[in-house]
Scaffold this motif. Structure first.
Motif, PDB file in Angstrom:
ATOM      1  N   UNK A  37      27.685  49.118  50.108  1.00  0.00           N
ATOM      2  CA  UNK A  37      26.422  48.392  50.280  1.00  0.00           C
ATOM      3  C   UNK A  37      25.475  49.161  51.195  1.00  0.00           C
ATOM      4  N   UNK A  38      25.998  49.749  52.284  1.00  0.00           N
ATOM      5  CA  UNK A  38      25.162  50.504  53.211  1.00  0.00           C
ATOM      6  C   UNK A  38      24.673  51.814  52.593  1.00  0.00           C
ATOM      7  N   UNK A  39      25.387  52.322  51.594  1.00  0.00           N
ATOM      8  CA  UNK A  39      25.039  53.611  50.995  1.00  0.00           C
ATOM      9  C   UNK A  39      24.078  53.487  49.816  1.00  0.00           C
ATOM     10  N   UNK A  40      23.634  52.264  49.501  1.00  0.00           N
ATOM     11  CA  UNK A  40      22.782  52.060  48.320  1.00  0.00           C
ATOM     12  C   UNK A  40      21.482  52.851  48.395  1.00  0.00           C
ATOM     13  N   UNK A  41      20.940  53.013  49.596  1.00  0.00           N
ATOM     14  CA  UNK A  41      19.669  53.715  49.756  1.00  0.00           C
ATOM     15  C   UNK A  41      19.855  55.175  50.168  1.00  0.00           C
ATOM     16  N   UNK A  42      21.104  55.634  50.199  1.00  0.00           N
ATOM     17  CA  UNK A  42      21.372  57.023  50.574  1.00  0.00           C
ATOM     18  C   UNK A  42      21.472  57.905  49.338  1.00  0.00           C
ATOM     19  N   UNK A  43      21.053  59.145  49.484  1.00  0.00           N
ATOM     20  CA  UNK A  43      21.149  60.129  48.404  1.00  0.00           C
ATOM     21  C   UNK A  43      22.400  60.973  48.631  1.00  0.00           C
ATOM     22  N   UNK A  44      23.391  60.818  47.744  1.00  0.00           N
ATOM     23  CA  UNK A  44      24.630  61.565  47.911  1.00  0.00           C
ATOM     24  C   UNK A  44      24.661  62.850  47.078  1.00  0.00           C
ATOM     25  N   UNK A  45      23.497  63.233  46.528  1.00  0.00           N
ATOM     26  CA  UNK A  45      23.401  64.517  45.853  1.00  0.00           C
ATOM     27  C   UNK A  45      23.799  64.515  44.391  1.00  0.00           C
TER      28      UNK A  45
END
Length: 314
Positions: free
Chosen positions: A288-296
């Motif tokens: 849920x916290x990673x939804x707005x993160x770009x993991x490449x």
């Protein structure tokens, strides 16, 4: 059958087969999904054409700005584009085909490569040995994923309906504003016309009436045919079906019912295998916290965008 659908592929069906298939078809936006064929048409005539699933090798959704299309590849390389109104309608159609006809590919060749790259990345980062609790959680999540994969359509349908509801809720204030402006313009111009005729007042009245018509055409005001009401009913029915399906599971479901989806389970398993989470609850919080993160990875970003409505995202 008065208007018989026309085949666009080499394969075709008898009229009785088409009539029976259309009666039991599932309407999704500008297409109808039968058990034997995909039906589509023109604005003036629905279900004018059809393509048997046995002729289709790939269906993918193409989203380019405001353009939303289903691209159907059939007869060994012929591509047909079908315009859709909403991105979610593309998702539902693809989910239906993927569930009922797993031999048909429902993602692009590019996304296939990105998904394989993501799987290799997960395997590369996976720990060689997990703690006992994490290992048991991984095994249970794999079992839950396999159970959901037996009936994946209901889980995908819930995500798409949630996204459509969020979109309708956001847009209804704009439509109410358009309706109010239309009423005010119509009232002012009509009052002016009564006192003294003016060509400008006629034009203003027409503009006001058009604005009122446009807002009512989106059925944002309370009515028997309110689309948001229909969406809420369909969403509630899907949630109830998911609840009943999960209740038959042999054991306690680790993934909360609200977030249950076989693809999401794969992401939670990857987080546990990488040692980032010890259990399903912690893995879900990290996701849920990673939804707005770009993991490449572009494919991973698309998946996160797809699941955002379940987590209250817009």
């Amino acid at each position: 059958m008065f208007f018989k659908p026309t085949p666009v592929s080499r394969e075709m069906f008898e009229e009785e087969v088409l009539e029976d298939d259309l009666k039991g078809s599932f309407r999704c936006g500008n297409v109808s999904l039968g058990k034997r064929a995909l039906y589509f048409g023109t604005p003036s005539r629905r279900n004018k054409f059809y393509i048997p699933y046995s002729s289709i090798s790939r269906i993918e959704g193409v989203i380019d700005g405001k353009d939303r299309q289903l691209e159907v590849t059939y007869d060994e390389g012929i591509v047909r584009s079908i315009a859709m109104d909403e991105k979610e309608e593309c998702d539902i159609a693809l989910s239906y085909v993927a569930s009922c006809f797993p031999e048909i590919k429902t993602i692009s060749e590019r996304d296939e490569k990105l998904y394989l790259k993501l799987r290799h990345e997960w395997d590369r980062k996976a720990l060689r040995r997990l703690e006992d609790g994490a290992s048991e959680c991984e095994s249970e999540l794999k079992r839950e994923r396999a159970y959901m994969e037996e009936n994946p359509l209901i889980f995908s349908l819930r995500v798409s309906l949630a996204s459509l509801l969020n979109k309708k809720e956001r847009m209804r204030y704009l439509y109410f504003l358009v309706f109010a402006i239309g009423i005010v313009l119509s009232a002012i111009s009509f009052t002016s016309l009564i006192s003294a005729y003016s060509g400008n007042d006629v034009l203003t009245l027409l503009i006001g009436l058009v604005l009122v018509y446009l807002s009512l055409s989106y059925t944002v005001l309370p009515s028997r045919n309110n689309r948001r009401r229909e969406l809420r009913r369909a969403y509630a029915e899907t949630v109830s079906e998911i609840r009943g399906y999960i209740s038959k599971y042999d054991g306690e479901f680790l993934i909360p019912e609200r977030y249950a989806h076989p693809v999401l389970a794969s992401f939670l398993i990857a987080l546990i295998r990488e040692g980032k989470a010890c259990d399903a609850k912690e893995a879900l919080e990290i996701f849920a916290f990673s939804l707005d993160e770009d993991d490449g990875n572009e494919f991973s970003s698309k998946v996160k965008e797809y699941f955002r409505p379940l987590f209250g995202g817009k």
